[in-house]
Design a protein around this motif. Sequence first.
Motif, PDB file in Angstrom:
ATOM      1  N   GLU A   8       0.816  -1.207   0.000  1.00 43.78           N
ATOM      2  CA  GLU A   8       0.000   0.000   0.000  1.00 43.78           C
ATOM      3  C   GLU A   8       0.851   1.259   0.000  1.00 43.78           C
ATOM      4  O   GLU A   8       0.367   2.328   0.322  1.00 43.78           O
ATOM      5  N   ARG A   9       2.104   1.135  -0.353  1.00 42.60           N
ATOM      6  CA  ARG A   9       2.960   2.317  -0.436  1.00 42.60           C
ATOM      7  C   ARG A   9       2.637   3.053  -1.729  1.00 42.60           C
ATOM      8  O   ARG A   9       2.425   2.446  -2.769  1.00 42.60           O
ATOM      9  N   LEU A  10       2.602   4.367  -1.634  1.00 44.10           N
ATOM     10  CA  LEU A  10       2.243   5.209  -2.769  1.00 44.10           C
ATOM     11  C   LEU A  10       3.414   6.074  -3.193  1.00 44.10           C
ATOM     12  O   LEU A  10       4.273   6.417  -2.383  1.00 44.10           O
ATOM     13  N   LEU A  11       3.405   6.463  -4.457  1.00 47.42           N
ATOM     14  CA  LEU A  11       4.444   7.315  -5.024  1.00 47.42           C
ATOM     15  C   LEU A  11       3.791   8.248  -6.019  1.00 47.42           C
ATOM     16  O   LEU A  11       2.940   7.820  -6.800  1.00 47.42           O
ATOM     17  N   ASP A  15       7.534  12.031  -8.786  1.00 49.49           N
ATOM     18  CA  ASP A  15       8.655  11.398  -8.075  1.00 49.49           C
ATOM     19  C   ASP A  15       9.099  10.146  -8.825  1.00 49.49           C
ATOM     20  O   ASP A  15      10.297   9.881  -8.955  1.00 49.49           O
ATOM     21  N   PHE A  16       8.143   9.383  -9.334  1.00 51.51           N
ATOM     22  CA  PHE A  16       8.467   8.182 -10.098  1.00 51.51           C
ATOM     23  C   PHE A  16       9.315   8.544 -11.324  1.00 51.51           C
ATOM     24  O   PHE A  16      10.339   7.906 -11.582  1.00 51.51           O
ATOM     25  N   ALA A  17       8.909   9.555 -12.056  1.00 52.81           N
ATOM     26  CA  ALA A  17       9.661   9.967 -13.249  1.00 52.81           C
ATOM     27  C   ALA A  17      11.070  10.420 -12.880  1.00 52.81           C
ATOM     28  O   ALA A  17      12.049  10.024 -13.525  1.00 52.81           O
ATOM     29  N   ARG A  18      11.187  11.216 -11.845  1.00 49.28           N
ATOM     30  CA  ARG A  18      12.514  11.714 -11.437  1.00 49.28           C
ATOM     31  C   ARG A  18      13.406  10.598 -10.920  1.00 49.28           C
ATOM     32  O   ARG A  18      14.597  10.570 -11.195  1.00 49.28           O
ATOM     33  N   LEU A  19      12.841   9.686 -10.156  1.00 50.73           N
ATOM     34  CA  LEU A  19      13.631   8.574  -9.642  1.00 50.73           C
ATOM     35  C   LEU A  19      14.060   7.641 -10.772  1.00 50.73           C
ATOM     36  O   LEU A  19      15.163   7.115 -10.754  1.00 50.73           O
ATOM     37  N   ASN A  20      13.199   7.470 -11.759  1.00 54.79           N
ATOM     38  CA  ASN A  20      13.587   6.654 -12.912  1.00 54.79           C
ATOM     39  C   ASN A  20      14.720   7.289 -13.689  1.00 54.79           C
ATOM     40  O   ASN A  20      15.520   6.584 -14.303  1.00 54.79           O
ATOM     41  N   VAL A  32      14.966  -0.148  -6.826  1.00 59.20           N
ATOM     42  CA  VAL A  32      14.448  -0.680  -8.092  1.00 59.20           C
ATOM     43  C   VAL A  32      13.162  -1.459  -7.821  1.00 59.20           C
ATOM     44  O   VAL A  32      12.156  -1.280  -8.520  1.00 59.20           O
ATOM     45  N   ASP A  33      13.179  -2.295  -6.778  1.00 54.62           N
ATOM     46  CA  ASP A  33      11.980  -3.058  -6.415  1.00 54.62           C
ATOM     47  C   ASP A  33      10.833  -2.119  -6.047  1.00 54.62           C
ATOM     48  O   ASP A  33       9.691  -2.338  -6.450  1.00 54.62           O
ATOM     49  N   ALA A  34      11.144  -1.071  -5.279  1.00 59.11           N
ATOM     50  CA  ALA A  34      10.106  -0.119  -4.879  1.00 59.11           C
ATOM     51  C   ALA A  34       9.502   0.570  -6.097  1.00 59.11           C
ATOM     52  O   ALA A  34       8.275   0.703  -6.201  1.00 59.11           O
ATOM     53  N   LEU A  35      10.335   0.994  -7.027  1.00 56.55           N
ATOM     54  CA  LEU A  35       9.824   1.667  -8.225  1.00 56.55           C
ATOM     55  C   LEU A  35       8.928   0.742  -9.038  1.00 56.55           C
ATOM     56  O   LEU A  35       8.009   1.207  -9.720  1.00 56.55           O
ATOM     57  N   ASP A  36       9.197  -0.543  -8.962  1.00 58.50           N
ATOM     58  CA  ASP A  36       8.387  -1.507  -9.711  1.00 58.50           C
ATOM     59  C   ASP A  36       7.095  -1.890  -9.006  1.00 58.50           C
ATOM     60  O   ASP A  36       6.191  -2.434  -9.634  1.00 58.50           O
TER      61      ASP A  36
END
Length: 133
Positions: A8-11, A15-20, A32-36
């Motif tokens: 249930e973690r949200l992003l 932030d997703f685009a910048r972290l990618n 990497v796992d969190a972004l996925d």
Amino acid sequence: MHKTLAGERLLTEIDFARLNNLRGGPLPPELVDALDTLDLVPSREIPPDVVTMYSQVIVEDLETRKRQKLTLCYPADAEPHLGFISVLSPVGTSLLGQRVGAIARWRTPNGDACAAEVVTLLFQPEASGDYTT
């Protein structure tokens, strides 16, 4: 009572685009796992109790009960001695997307398991109307 919020973690989408964009360099496997796996939401729809980039939080170590104020930031802004924690660090990755009341878990570089509760969210950019930081 501690909440278990696995899955249930949200992003935020920004932030997703910048972290990618950081993927050009080596990213920790946990990030990497969190972004996925983190659920993406538009910045304007992120709940005010979710840790996003540049959020300031109070965390409490579950073992020592020591509280710390931390700000989750990008690597270029990290100053751990001042509480600015890089999202690439084990602590930073574990905080990303957590809600107040959740338990962040990580391992130190030497393999020790650590855990801290997200006690309070002092500042979240999106909650203050900043959707672009």
